[in-house]
Design a protein around this motif. Structure first.
Motif, short mmCIF file in Angstrom:
data_model
loop_
_atom_site.label_atom_id
_atom_site.label_comp_id
_atom_site.label_asym_id
_atom_site.label_seq_id
_atom_site.Cartn_x
_atom_site.Cartn_y
_atom_site.Cartn_z
N GLN A 76 9.29 9.77 -1.02
CA GLN A 76 8.33 8.71 -0.67
C GLN A 76 8.91 7.59 0.18
O GLN A 76 8.46 7.05 0.86
CB GLN A 76 7.57 8.37 -1.79
CG GLN A 76 6.59 9.11 -2.20
CD GLN A 76 6.97 10.46 -3.34
OE1 GLN A 76 7.98 10.06 -4.03
NE2 GLN A 76 6.69 11.48 -3.27
N TYR A 77 10.39 7.25 -0.39
CA TYR A 77 10.84 6.10 0.04
C TYR A 77 12.38 5.98 -0.17
O TYR A 77 12.95 6.70 -0.93
CB TYR A 77 10.31 4.79 -0.63
CG TYR A 77 10.46 4.81 -2.31
CD1 TYR A 77 11.79 4.38 -2.71
CD2 TYR A 77 9.76 5.21 -3.18
CE1 TYR A 77 11.96 4.46 -4.15
CE2 TYR A 77 9.87 5.50 -4.61
CZ TYR A 77 11.13 4.96 -4.85
OH TYR A 77 11.44 4.92 -6.41
N ARG A 79 15.04 2.81 -1.24
CA ARG A 79 15.17 1.59 -1.92
C ARG A 79 16.54 1.00 -1.90
O ARG A 79 17.27 1.69 -2.50
CB ARG A 79 14.48 1.48 -3.18
CG ARG A 79 14.37 -0.01 -3.83
CD ARG A 79 13.78 0.01 -5.00
NE ARG A 79 12.19 0.14 -4.91
CZ ARG A 79 11.39 0.81 -5.70
NH1 ARG A 79 11.80 1.50 -6.85
NH2 ARG A 79 10.16 0.71 -5.29
N THR A 89 12.67 -2.06 0.30
CA THR A 89 12.07 -0.39 0.08
C THR A 89 11.41 -0.19 1.61
O THR A 89 10.76 -0.75 2.04
CB THR A 89 11.19 -0.42 -0.94
OG1 THR A 89 11.34 -1.09 -2.10
CG2 THR A 89 10.39 0.96 -1.02
N TYR A 91 9.38 2.86 3.40
CA TYR A 91 8.32 4.00 2.88
C TYR A 91 8.54 5.12 3.90
O TYR A 91 9.09 4.48 5.04
CB TYR A 91 7.24 3.46 2.51
CG TYR A 91 7.05 2.57 1.24
CD1 TYR A 91 6.94 3.31 0.18
CD2 TYR A 91 7.11 1.35 1.39
CE1 TYR A 91 6.73 2.47 -1.09
CE2 TYR A 91 7.08 0.52 0.31
CZ TYR A 91 6.80 1.28 -0.75
OH TYR A 91 6.85 0.37 -1.99
N SER A 92 8.22 6.39 3.70
CA SER A 92 8.30 7.58 4.56
C SER A 92 7.58 7.20 5.83
O SER A 92 7.88 7.69 6.88
CB SER A 92 8.15 8.71 3.98
OG SER A 92 6.74 8.85 3.46
#
Length: 119
Positions: A76-77, A79, A89, A91-92
Motif C-alpha cells: 500500500q505504501y 514510508r 509516506t 502511497y501506491s
C-alpha cells in the motif's frame, strides 16, 4: 558437517553458507554481506556499511540505514522515517504525506500538487 548438526559450505568465490540444525541458514557473501534465512520465511541481510534489510513473512520490507533512517515498504505504501521524527509516506496511488517533527503536515497529490499544508 559438525557433531552438533551444523553444516558449513565454502565455495570457490569465498561465499560461506552455514546450515543450522534448526533449519536456519546464514550466508556470508564475498563482500561480507550476511544474509539470514529463517524457517518461517523471514530474511534479514546486513550489509558491510551497516544497512539492514528485513523481509517479513507478510511481504513487508524494512530497511534500516546506518544514518538512523528507516524505510518501510508494503503493497500500500512506502514510508521513510527520519531520526528527527519526520515521516514521509508515498502511497501506491501516488499521494504523498509528510509529517514534520515541527508538527507541520503536508499532503500532495500524485502530480505533486499541494493539497494541504498545515502548520
Amino acid at each position: 558437517m559438525y557433531p552438533n548438526g551444523l553444516e558449513v559450505l565454502q565455495f570457490p568465490n569465498n561465499q560461506i553458507e552455514k546450515h543450522h540444525p534448526n533449519g536456519t541458514k546464514e550466508i556470508i557473501f564475498p563482500d561480507q554481506t550476511v544474509k539470514h534465512l529463517y524457517t518461517d520465511g523471514r530474511e534479514e541481510s546486513v550489509f558491510p556499511d551497516g544497512t539492514v534489510v528485513k523481509l517479513e513473512k507478510n511481504g513487508e520490507k524494512i530497511v534500516i540505514f546506518n544514518n538512523g533512517q528507516r524505510e518501510i515498504h508494503t503493497s500500500q505504501y512506502k514510508r521513510r522515517e527520519y531520526p528527527d521524527g519526520t515521516i514521509k509516506t508515498v502511497y501506491s496511488n501516488g499521494r504523498q504525506e509528510t509529517k514534520y517533527s515541527s508538527g507541520r503536515f503536508r499532503i500532495k497529490d500524485k502530480e505533486g500538487n499541494i493539497i494541504l499544508d498545515k502548520k
